[in-house]
Design a protein around this motif. Structure first.
Motif, PDB file in Angstrom:
ATOM      1  N   LEU A  70       0.839  -1.201   0.000  1.00  0.00           N
ATOM      2  CA  LEU A  70       0.000   0.000   0.000  1.00  0.00           C
ATOM      3  C   LEU A  70       0.874   1.252   0.000  1.00  0.00           C
ATOM      4  O   LEU A  70       0.600   2.216  -0.715  1.00  0.00           O
ATOM      5  CB  LEU A  70      -0.948   0.009   1.204  1.00  0.00           C
ATOM      6  N   HIS A  71       1.936   1.219   0.796  1.00  0.00           N
ATOM      7  CA  HIS A  71       2.871   2.348   0.838  1.00  0.00           C
ATOM      8  C   HIS A  71       3.578   2.501  -0.520  1.00  0.00           C
ATOM      9  O   HIS A  71       3.747   3.621  -1.011  1.00  0.00           O
ATOM     10  CB  HIS A  71       3.892   2.132   1.960  1.00  0.00           C
ATOM     11  N   CYS A  72       3.969   1.390  -1.128  1.00  0.00           N
ATOM     12  CA  CYS A  72       4.589   1.439  -2.459  1.00  0.00           C
ATOM     13  C   CYS A  72       3.640   2.061  -3.474  1.00  0.00           C
ATOM     14  O   CYS A  72       4.024   2.950  -4.239  1.00  0.00           O
ATOM     15  CB  CYS A  72       4.983   0.042  -2.932  1.00  0.00           C
ATOM     16  N   ASP A  96       3.027 -15.480  -2.794  1.00  0.00           N
ATOM     17  CA  ASP A  96       2.626 -14.645  -1.655  1.00  0.00           C
ATOM     18  C   ASP A  96       2.831 -13.163  -1.956  1.00  0.00           C
ATOM     19  O   ASP A  96       2.004 -12.328  -1.601  1.00  0.00           O
ATOM     20  CB  ASP A  96       3.415 -15.027  -0.405  1.00  0.00           C
ATOM     21  N   VAL A  97       3.939 -12.831  -2.617  1.00  0.00           N
ATOM     22  CA  VAL A  97       4.221 -11.438  -2.967  1.00  0.00           C
ATOM     23  C   VAL A  97       3.171 -10.914  -3.943  1.00  0.00           C
ATOM     24  O   VAL A  97       2.639  -9.817  -3.772  1.00  0.00           O
ATOM     25  CB  VAL A  97       5.646 -11.293  -3.549  1.00  0.00           C
ATOM     26  N   VAL A  98       2.870 -11.686  -4.965  1.00  0.00           N
ATOM     27  CA  VAL A  98       1.892 -11.253  -5.968  1.00  0.00           C
ATOM     28  C   VAL A  98       0.517 -11.072  -5.339  1.00  0.00           C
ATOM     29  O   VAL A  98      -0.183 -10.088  -5.613  1.00  0.00           O
ATOM     30  CB  VAL A  98       1.846 -12.246  -7.155  1.00  0.00           C
ATOM     31  N   ILE A  99       0.113 -11.970  -4.461  1.00  0.00           N
ATOM     32  CA  ILE A  99      -1.195 -11.857  -3.801  1.00  0.00           C
ATOM     33  C   ILE A  99      -1.251 -10.591  -2.944  1.00  0.00           C
ATOM     34  O   ILE A  99      -2.218  -9.823  -3.016  1.00  0.00           O
ATOM     35  CB  ILE A  99      -1.486 -13.118  -2.960  1.00  0.00           C
ATOM     36  N   ALA A 100      -0.219 -10.340  -2.137  1.00  0.00           N
ATOM     37  CA  ALA A 100      -0.198  -9.144  -1.283  1.00  0.00           C
ATOM     38  C   ALA A 100      -0.192  -7.875  -2.129  1.00  0.00           C
ATOM     39  O   ALA A 100      -0.871  -6.894  -1.809  1.00  0.00           O
ATOM     40  CB  ALA A 100       1.025  -9.180  -0.367  1.00  0.00           C
ATOM     41  N   ALA A 101       0.546  -7.881  -3.224  1.00  0.00           N
ATOM     42  CA  ALA A 101       0.613  -6.708  -4.098  1.00  0.00           C
ATOM     43  C   ALA A 101      -0.741  -6.446  -4.760  1.00  0.00           C
ATOM     44  O   ALA A 101      -1.185  -5.300  -4.840  1.00  0.00           O
ATOM     45  CB  ALA A 101       1.697  -6.895  -5.152  1.00  0.00           C
ATOM     46  N   LYS A 102      -1.397  -7.494  -5.222  1.00  0.00           N
ATOM     47  CA  LYS A 102      -2.719  -7.328  -5.857  1.00  0.00           C
ATOM     48  C   LYS A 102      -3.737  -6.773  -4.872  1.00  0.00           C
ATOM     49  O   LYS A 102      -4.559  -5.930  -5.225  1.00  0.00           O
ATOM     50  CB  LYS A 102      -3.212  -8.655  -6.451  1.00  0.00           C
ATOM     51  N   ARG A 103      -3.676  -7.224  -3.632  1.00  0.00           N
ATOM     52  CA  ARG A 103      -4.597  -6.707  -2.609  1.00  0.00           C
ATOM     53  C   ARG A 103      -4.370  -5.220  -2.361  1.00  0.00           C
ATOM     54  O   ARG A 103      -5.283  -4.523  -1.931  1.00  0.00           O
ATOM     55  CB  ARG A 103      -4.435  -7.492  -1.313  1.00  0.00           C
ATOM     56  N   ALA A 104      -3.159  -4.745  -2.611  1.00  0.00           N
ATOM     57  CA  ALA A 104      -2.833  -3.328  -2.421  1.00  0.00           C
ATOM     58  C   ALA A 104      -3.080  -2.502  -3.683  1.00  0.00           C
ATOM     59  O   ALA A 104      -2.821  -1.308  -3.697  1.00  0.00           O
ATOM     60  CB  ALA A 104      -1.378  -3.193  -1.981  1.00  0.00           C
ATOM     61  N   GLY A 105      -3.543  -3.136  -4.751  1.00  0.00           N
ATOM     62  CA  GLY A 105      -3.847  -2.404  -5.976  1.00  0.00           C
ATOM     63  C   GLY A 105      -2.727  -2.384  -6.991  1.00  0.00           C
ATOM     64  O   GLY A 105      -2.764  -1.606  -7.942  1.00  0.00           O
ATOM     65  N   LEU A 106      -1.729  -3.238  -6.823  1.00  0.00           N
ATOM     66  CA  LEU A 106      -0.658  -3.353  -7.809  1.00  0.00           C
ATOM     67  C   LEU A 106      -0.920  -4.579  -8.684  1.00  0.00           C
ATOM     68  O   LEU A 106      -1.532  -5.545  -8.245  1.00  0.00           O
ATOM     69  CB  LEU A 106       0.705  -3.495  -7.124  1.00  0.00           C
ATOM     70  N   ALA A 107      -0.434  -4.548  -9.900  1.00  0.00           N
ATOM     71  CA  ALA A 107      -0.626  -5.663 -10.830  1.00  0.00           C
ATOM     72  C   ALA A 107       0.709  -6.345 -11.112  1.00  0.00           C
ATOM     73  O   ALA A 107       1.750  -5.698 -11.172  1.00  0.00           O
ATOM     74  CB  ALA A 107      -1.232  -5.154 -12.139  1.00  0.00           C
ATOM     75  N   TYR A 108       0.659  -7.654 -11.282  1.00  0.00           N
ATOM     76  CA  TYR A 108       1.837  -8.432 -11.658  1.00  0.00           C
ATOM     77  C   TYR A 108       2.176  -8.123 -13.109  1.00  0.00           C
ATOM     78  O   TYR A 108       1.313  -8.139 -13.976  1.00  0.00           O
ATOM     79  CB  TYR A 108       1.522  -9.920 -11.489  1.00  0.00           C
ATOM     80  N   LEU A 109       3.458  -7.832 -13.379  1.00  0.00           N
ATOM     81  CA  LEU A 109       3.883  -7.513 -14.736  1.00  0.00           C
ATOM     82  C   LEU A 109       4.841  -8.556 -15.295  1.00  0.00           C
ATOM     83  O   LEU A 109       4.679  -9.016 -16.420  1.00  0.00           O
ATOM     84  CB  LEU A 109       4.537  -6.126 -14.762  1.00  0.00           C
ATOM     85  N   GLN A 110       5.857  -8.945 -14.496  1.00  0.00           N
ATOM     86  CA  GLN A 110       6.891  -9.817 -15.054  1.00  0.00           C
ATOM     87  C   GLN A 110       7.658 -10.513 -13.933  1.00  0.00           C
ATOM     88  O   GLN A 110       7.804  -9.985 -12.837  1.00  0.00           O
ATOM     89  CB  GLN A 110       7.857  -8.964 -15.872  1.00  0.00           C
TER      90      GLN A 110
END
Length: 146
Positions: A70-72, A96-110
């Motif tokens: 979320l801070h990122c 785990d990283v991708v799931i946490a990032a998606k919950r914060a509104g970030l999308a997996y790119l690569q």
């Protein structure tokens, strides 16, 4: 790897937030003539200006993955990226990283796999994988509600 991240994910004068341990990214930022802020991941307020690239090691101490991402997200320009450096060997960590990032509104790119030495033509070489790098992005077309 730092040079490739900086050159591929930023433009001259873009801001890079360096949360990684060691001088490698700082050298790449200087060589590419980018601007950077070096911070500890748990430090509040990474500056007022939004960054195009945030690079961090994993796991991040003293904060939950959801809070960290979320801070990122709040510290990125739309279309900006977070590069997460994962030590090789934990097969669960990327998910785990991708799931946490998606919950914060970030999308997996690569997902980038960085090896310690390139294979040599004509020789069977077993690559010792050094690190995995997950690239996550803040959508450039997001709406206020999403």
């Amino acid at each position: 790897m730092g040079v490739r991240l900086v050159h591929n994910l930023t433009h001259p004068s873009d801001l890079v937030i360096d949360l990684a341990v060691g001088p490698q990214l700082a050298r790449a930022v200087i060589a590419a003539r980018r601007r950077s802020h070096v911070h500890a991941p748990r430090q509040a307020g990474w500056g007022r200006e939004a960054a195009t690239l945030i690079v961090t090691g994993w796991p991040v101490a003293d904060t939950s993955p959801a809070e960290f991402f979320l801070h990122c997200r709040a510290s990125l320009v739309p279309g900006g990226c977070v590069a997460v450096l994962l030590p090789h060997g934990d097969v669960i960590a990327p998910g785990d990283v991708v799931i946490a990032a998606k919950r914060a509104g970030l999308a997996y790119l690569q997902h980038i796999v960085a090896a310690d030495r390139p294979p040599r033509p004509g020789q069977q070489t077993q690559l010792d994988i050094h690190t995995d790098v997950l690239i996550l992005t803040r959508s450039a077309t997001e709406t206020r509600g999403g």
